[in-house]
Write a protein that holds these residues in place. Sequence first.
Motif: not given
Length: 229
Positions: A165-176
């Motif tokens: 969950r943390r890994e995916m959240a970080e990826l989404i934040c980076s893309l945003c």
Amino acid sequence: MLEITNLTYRSEGFELNATFRVERGERLALMGQSGAGKSTLISLIAGFLSPNAGEIWFDSTNLTQCDPSKRPISILFQDSNLFPHLTLRENLGLALSPRLALNAAMEAQISAALAQVGLRGFEGRRPASLSGGQQSRAAIARILLQNRPILLMDEPFAALDPALRREMAELICSLCRDLGLTLILASHDFTDAERMCDRVMLLSEGQITEDCPIAGLRAAPPAGLVPWL
């Protein structure tokens, strides 16, 4: 800018009422108990449901009666919505050509999107051969190819373990950040919201009861948000 004005939706005794705006590049978390209206609001913005009243605007375009496929919106659900009988190349290719008439430039875009989310060389794999985290990454790669300015997410990582969950959240934040995406996240998990969003809106029985910046809420939370912290 996404603007929701006097939006009303009624169904089987439930009524949702909402007026708010989300600036371009802002990241908003929708929180509330099951049945509060989070998923209903996501579906209204996406165009899967039609409101009884009110309007949805993006910049100068009225989206209220617009077909879902014509809206400037990408959506990430919990199950990733990958077709099990298609390879990742084909699943992602649907974002570029509904008939999968893919040319060399499109093939290169697919490979680049997979590489960007850490799935380089996975073009020929099918969803069943992937872990939950890899399926989520593939769904995010498809969002990259759709290239739309608004991203809606409805409990997208609920089935993943805390580390993923943390890994995916970080990826989404980076893309945003990189793409300037506007994010609206429906979640039961304040930690997910805190990681991905800069603003939180609480829904209760179809009404907006809190709307505030997310920074500092753990130290001084409004009464309505206390159960979620």
